[in-house]
Design an enzyme around this catalytic site. Structure first.
Site, PDB file in Angstrom:
ATOM      1  N   CYS A   2      52.109  34.355  31.373  1.00 15.15           N
ATOM      2  CA  CYS A   2      53.095  34.274  30.169  1.00 15.15           C
ATOM      3  C   CYS A   2      52.802  32.807  29.407  1.00 15.15           C
ATOM      4  O   CYS A   2      53.039  31.702  30.048  1.00 15.15           O
ATOM      5  CB  CYS A   2      54.496  34.337  30.447  1.00 15.15           C
ATOM      6  SG  CYS A   2      54.994  36.179  31.076  1.00 15.15           S
ATOM      7  N   ARG A  27      46.846  33.564  29.659  1.00 13.31           N
ATOM      8  CA  ARG A  27      47.908  33.618  30.414  1.00 13.31           C
ATOM      9  C   ARG A  27      48.810  34.714  30.270  1.00 13.31           C
ATOM     10  O   ARG A  27      49.605  35.204  30.894  1.00 13.31           O
ATOM     11  CB  ARG A  27      48.884  32.214  30.178  1.00 13.31           C
ATOM     12  CG  ARG A  27      48.254  30.967  30.595  1.00 13.31           C
ATOM     13  CD  ARG A  27      49.390  29.973  30.503  1.00 13.31           C
ATOM     14  NE  ARG A  27      50.490  30.165  30.930  1.00 13.31           N
ATOM     15  CZ  ARG A  27      50.996  29.354  32.222  1.00 13.31           C
ATOM     16  NH1 ARG A  27      49.917  28.585  32.727  1.00 13.31           N
ATOM     17  NH2 ARG A  27      52.165  29.739  32.663  1.00 13.31           N
ATOM     18  N   TRP A  75      52.947  38.567  29.948  1.00  8.95           N
ATOM     19  CA  TRP A  75      52.171  39.186  31.068  1.00  8.95           C
ATOM     20  C   TRP A  75      53.319  39.652  31.925  1.00  8.95           C
ATOM     21  O   TRP A  75      54.269  39.299  32.434  1.00  8.95           O
ATOM     22  CB  TRP A  75      51.472  38.431  31.968  1.00  8.95           C
ATOM     23  CG  TRP A  75      50.532  39.161  33.070  1.00  8.95           C
ATOM     24  CD1 TRP A  75      49.402  39.602  32.982  1.00  8.95           C
ATOM     25  CD2 TRP A  75      50.827  39.304  34.408  1.00  8.95           C
ATOM     26  NE1 TRP A  75      48.967  40.055  33.914  1.00  8.95           N
ATOM     27  CE2 TRP A  75      49.585  39.742  34.941  1.00  8.95           C
ATOM     28  CE3 TRP A  75      52.000  38.840  35.216  1.00  8.95           C
ATOM     29  CZ2 TRP A  75      49.723  40.074  36.237  1.00  8.95           C
ATOM     30  CZ3 TRP A  75      51.976  39.140  36.527  1.00  8.95           C
ATOM     31  CH2 TRP A  75      50.850  39.556  37.116  1.00  8.95           C
ATOM     32  N   ASN A 101      59.413  32.466  31.185  1.00  7.69           N
ATOM     33  CA  ASN A 101      58.276  32.693  32.016  1.00  7.69           C
ATOM     34  C   ASN A 101      59.056  32.723  33.350  1.00  7.69           C
ATOM     35  O   ASN A 101      59.448  31.659  33.805  1.00  7.69           O
ATOM     36  CB  ASN A 101      57.258  31.867  31.769  1.00  7.69           C
ATOM     37  CG  ASN A 101      55.936  31.923  32.710  1.00  7.69           C
ATOM     38  OD1 ASN A 101      55.782  33.032  33.543  1.00  7.69           O
ATOM     39  ND2 ASN A 101      55.056  30.897  33.049  1.00  7.69           N
ATOM     40  N   GLY A 102      58.575  33.841  34.153  1.00  5.00           N
ATOM     41  CA  GLY A 102      59.218  33.785  35.607  1.00  5.00           C
ATOM     42  C   GLY A 102      59.955  34.980  35.741  1.00  5.00           C
ATOM     43  O   GLY A 102      59.687  36.023  35.167  1.00  5.00           O
ATOM     44  N   GLU A 487      34.356  36.637  48.006  1.00  5.97           N
ATOM     45  CA  GLU A 487      34.408  36.295  46.350  1.00  5.97           C
ATOM     46  C   GLU A 487      33.676  36.941  45.532  1.00  5.97           C
ATOM     47  O   GLU A 487      34.048  37.238  44.282  1.00  5.97           O
ATOM     48  CB  GLU A 487      33.993  34.604  46.591  1.00  5.97           C
ATOM     49  CG  GLU A 487      33.870  34.284  44.981  1.00  5.97           C
ATOM     50  CD  GLU A 487      34.999  33.939  44.338  1.00  5.97           C
ATOM     51  OE1 GLU A 487      35.310  33.790  43.060  1.00  5.97           O
ATOM     52  OE2 GLU A 487      36.296  34.315  44.950  1.00  5.97           O
ATOM     53  N   LYS A 491      34.955  38.871  42.228  1.00  2.58           N
ATOM     54  CA  LYS A 491      34.540  38.739  41.014  1.00  2.58           C
ATOM     55  C   LYS A 491      33.983  40.109  40.337  1.00  2.58           C
ATOM     56  O   LYS A 491      34.393  40.368  39.278  1.00  2.58           O
ATOM     57  CB  LYS A 491      33.277  37.747  41.145  1.00  2.58           C
ATOM     58  CG  LYS A 491      33.637  36.481  40.956  1.00  2.58           C
ATOM     59  CD  LYS A 491      34.466  35.933  39.783  1.00  2.58           C
ATOM     60  CE  LYS A 491      34.827  34.450  39.841  1.00  2.58           C
ATOM     61  NZ  LYS A 491      36.388  34.527  40.856  1.00  2.58           N
ATOM     62  N   GLU A 494      37.314  41.918  39.492  1.00  2.47           N
ATOM     63  CA  GLU A 494      37.922  41.309  38.091  1.00  2.47           C
ATOM     64  C   GLU A 494      37.289  41.705  36.828  1.00  2.47           C
ATOM     65  O   GLU A 494      38.017  42.043  35.842  1.00  2.47           O
ATOM     66  CB  GLU A 494      38.079  39.885  38.400  1.00  2.47           C
ATOM     67  CG  GLU A 494      39.092  39.466  39.380  1.00  2.47           C
ATOM     68  CD  GLU A 494      39.121  37.899  39.717  1.00  2.47           C
ATOM     69  OE1 GLU A 494      40.159  37.452  39.915  1.00  2.47           O
ATOM     70  OE2 GLU A 494      37.994  37.514  39.591  1.00  2.47           O
ATOM     71  N   HIS A 510      32.160  49.185  62.193  1.00 12.03           N
ATOM     72  CA  HIS A 510      33.502  49.356  62.783  1.00 12.03           C
ATOM     73  C   HIS A 510      34.043  50.068  61.376  1.00 12.03           C
ATOM     74  O   HIS A 510      35.576  50.105  61.380  1.00 12.03           O
ATOM     75  CB  HIS A 510      34.076  48.098  63.188  1.00 12.03           C
ATOM     76  CG  HIS A 510      33.719  47.858  64.275  1.00 12.03           C
ATOM     77  ND1 HIS A 510      34.183  48.014  65.706  1.00 12.03           N
ATOM     78  CD2 HIS A 510      32.734  46.952  64.538  1.00 12.03           C
ATOM     79  CE1 HIS A 510      33.560  47.207  66.397  1.00 12.03           C
ATOM     80  NE2 HIS A 510      32.652  46.513  65.739  1.00 12.03           N
ATOM     81  N   LYS A 609      45.764  34.085  34.148  1.00 15.71           N
ATOM     82  CA  LYS A 609      45.033  32.864  34.768  1.00 15.71           C
ATOM     83  C   LYS A 609      45.942  32.035  35.778  1.00 15.71           C
ATOM     84  O   LYS A 609      45.347  31.830  36.711  1.00 15.71           O
ATOM     85  CB  LYS A 609      44.570  31.699  33.622  1.00 15.71           C
ATOM     86  CG  LYS A 609      43.875  30.496  34.036  1.00 15.71           C
ATOM     87  CD  LYS A 609      42.420  30.993  34.346  1.00 15.71           C
ATOM     88  CE  LYS A 609      41.638  29.893  34.639  1.00 15.71           C
ATOM     89  NZ  LYS A 609      40.244  30.295  35.185  1.00 15.71           N
TER      90      LYS A 609
END
Length: 614
Positions: A2, A27, A75, A101-102, A487, A491, A494, A510, A609
């Protein structure tokens, strides 16, 4: 998450708000809106579902006039993305306008009480109860500032709230409750600005003020004042922020992420500057002010992070144990805070949080503070919340990062963690001069080595052409390679929306081995290190089951290359330094596959972000 922007001054507000929202769109981008109070005292609210461009198209040049206003990119947490659920939100009369925001944890209770007293709600959001609470306060004779304060006392949950009212049309009030939703304020000769994040303010001012939890900022065109929610006036000192305007433009790159990948050699230089002597290869993190007594007393280190920062923390754990010889562990911040961890004043807590505002990491840090554990935090901006909780801060110096998927902030986190381990290890007598000098010398060569990696991306484009339409990937690694596998998989998820999993290669038998066939590309991280031979065995196991192998190997390793279908050669560096070139490879695989699939690289769906709510 947001984006919030506010302005009061001598210029028309709407254009400045739209520009600020463009800077903050990373954001949140499922809806956008602005509210401006005109010279006649009336408020004009314009909002649209979807990206900011939808709002700009709907305005079609009909920009509301007024010199004070607020804006928001959303968001979603409560209520689906829609015009109705978009911010700003108003009270019943349209006299109070709020962006938020929150999360208001008790919003259902508040809505029931407000509806029972005659308030009518239009949206499904938790945020809409806030302007109605403020309206109640104003109707009782409170000023806007007092009404916002009264509303704050009724709200549960961490939030950032920004409001204005027709009753006081020259005033904006910003409130921060808890650790979610940062608010930063700045001023120039033409007016005052407020934002949820620093980048929106940098085109206008380099001198800023951050709100702490429980603080209020009151803005008018001539200046600002700060208070605690209990009404106590406070004095804040400005923080000076350096800024390169070129960082706000993509330049010759098609995407901010690609530009930021290419900025990583410079980011490493910035991370080393003033912390490493290039003459005698010594490390001095004077900014941390860690005493010899504290360093000598540490008997355990706990690394905390979320997402990409967690993967950096995993690597930091390896470095702290191998270089400083201190027992170390890593933990996901959101799990750490709920599992009754054991720590004391001999436990050093190192948090990795590029934004400085991730709510779970902040909560974990507050828990560590309750135990009396000393803390070091790594973040990208001074004055953010993590730097106010931790006693010691190590700035990443990555510069402005617009792409939602972290790239240069990750590699800046790595360089900071490596220097921290070298500093602690040296001062504890675990790293001799020869080894320290060799590692620092190799580290200082990284900018050139990584720059060379970025001169030719044809191998990544070819991998994207061959595998870009696959639906599943498996990433395997050992030692330092395991967090890099995590990572790399993150990526790819995302950026390309491909399902991908990162696994320790020894875990493959396994379970994951049952998935391997000709439709399952496997990225094997197998540089020349102490575990290369074991990785070769894992690659052979994949090969025997028909899997397509993309091997990340050190230059000149023909033996491992012969086992793979596709090879990405990285500089041949020591085991300690391998995560840096591997990081570049992981980012470029994801980037080029995302481009090949036509994905929104800089603004992946459902991601923001900075995550400032649980």
């Amino acid at each position: 998450m947001c984006g919030i922007i506010g302005y009061a001054g001598r210029h028309q507000a709407a254009e400045l708000l739209l520009q600020g929202l463009g800077t903050l769109e990373y954001r949140g981008y499922d809806s956008a809106g602005i509210a401006v109070v005109g010279s006649d005292g009336n408020i004009s609210v314009r909002k649209r579902v979807g990206k900011l461009s939808n709002l700009q198209t709907a305005l079609n040049g009909d920009i509301p006039e007024g010199r004070l206003g607020i804006g928001h990119t959303r968001w979603a947490t409560h209520g689906v993305p829609s015009d109705t659920n978009a911010h700003p939100h108003s009270d019943c009369k349209g006299d109070v306008v709020v962006v938020h925001n929150g999360i208001v944890e008790n919003y259902q209770e508040l809505k029931r009480e407000l509806a029972g007293s005659g308030h009518v709600f239009e949206s499904q959001t938790d945020s809409e109860c806030i302007p109605h609470l403020i309206e109640d306060g104003i109707e009782k004779g409170l000023s806007l500032e007092e009404a916002v304060t009264a509303a704050a006392q009724q709200i549960r949950g961490a939030s950032a709230v920004v409001a204005f009212s027709t009753r006081e049309p020259d005033k904006i009030v910003g409130l921060r409750l808890g650790n979610a939703g940062g608010i930063v304020v700045g001023k120039n000769d033409e007016g005052v600005f407020l934002s949820s994040d620093l980048p929106a303010l940098l085109p206008h001012t380099r001198s800023v003020y951050y709100l702490n939890a429980g603080e209020i900022a009151v803005l008018n065109p001539d200046g600002m004042a700060f208070r605690c929610v209990d009404g106590t006036s406070i004095t804040k000192l400005p923080i000076s922020i350096p800024y390169d305007p070129l960082s706000s433009a993509k330049g010759a790159y098609s995407h901010f992420m690609h530009k930021e990948i290419h900025e990583q050699p410079e980011a490493i230089v910035n991370g080393l500057r003033g912390r490493v002597s290039f003459e005698d290869q010594s490390v001095d993190l004077a900014e941390l002010s860690l005493s010899d007594e504290l360093i000598g007393s540490i008997d355990r280190v706990v690394f905390l992070g979320m997402g990409t920062s967690l993967h950096a923390a995993m690597i930091g754990r390896h470095w702290m144990e191998s270089l400083a010889r201190i027992p170390s562990e890593y933990d996901n911040s959101s799990e750490f805070r709920y599992r009754s961890p054991i720590m004391d004043s001999r436990t050093l807590v190192v948090s990795v949080c590029q934004s400085g505002e991730t709510v779970d990491t902040l909560a974990a840090m507050e828990l560590a503070r309750d135990f009396g554990a000393p803390q070091v935090t790594l973040c990208n901006y001074p004055g953010t919340q993590t730097t106010r909780i931790a006693e010691h801060s190590l700035l990443l110096r990555a510069g402005l990062e617009i792409g939602v998927a972290a790239s240069k902030t990750f590699i800046s986190s790595l360089i900071s963690l490596l220097l921290l381990a070298l500093e602690v290890g040296t001062r504890r007598g675990q790293i001799g001069p020869d080894r320290r000098q060799a590692l620092v010398s190799e580290t200082t060569r990284l900018p050139d080595m990584l720059g060379a990696m970025l001169t030719d991306e044809s191998v990544y484009r070819e991998i994207a052409r061959k595998y870009g339409r696959q639906s599943d990937f498996l990433y395997l690694g050992r030692g330092f390679g395991f967090p890099m596998a995590m990572e790399g998989a993150l990526k790819l998820k995302e950026i390309s929306y491909i399902h991908a999993e990162g696994y320790p290669a020894g875990e493959m038998k396994h379970g994951p081995i049952s998935l391997i066939d000709e439709d399952m590309p496997v990225v094997a991280i197998a540089p020349s290190d102490s575990l290369r031979d074991k990785m070769q065995s894992n690659i052979s196991e994949v090969r025997a089951r028909g899997g397509n192998i993309i091997a990340v190997v050190s230059e000149g390793d023909t033996e491992t290359s012969a086992l793979a279908d596709d090879v990405i050669a990285i500089p041949n560096v020591s085991e300690v330094i391998n995560p840096f070139p591997v990081s570049i490879a992981m980012q470029l695989i994801a980037y080029h596959i995302g481009v090949r699939r036509g994905c929104d690289i800089d603004q992946p769906r459902n991601l923001a972000k900075t995550v400032t709510v649980e």
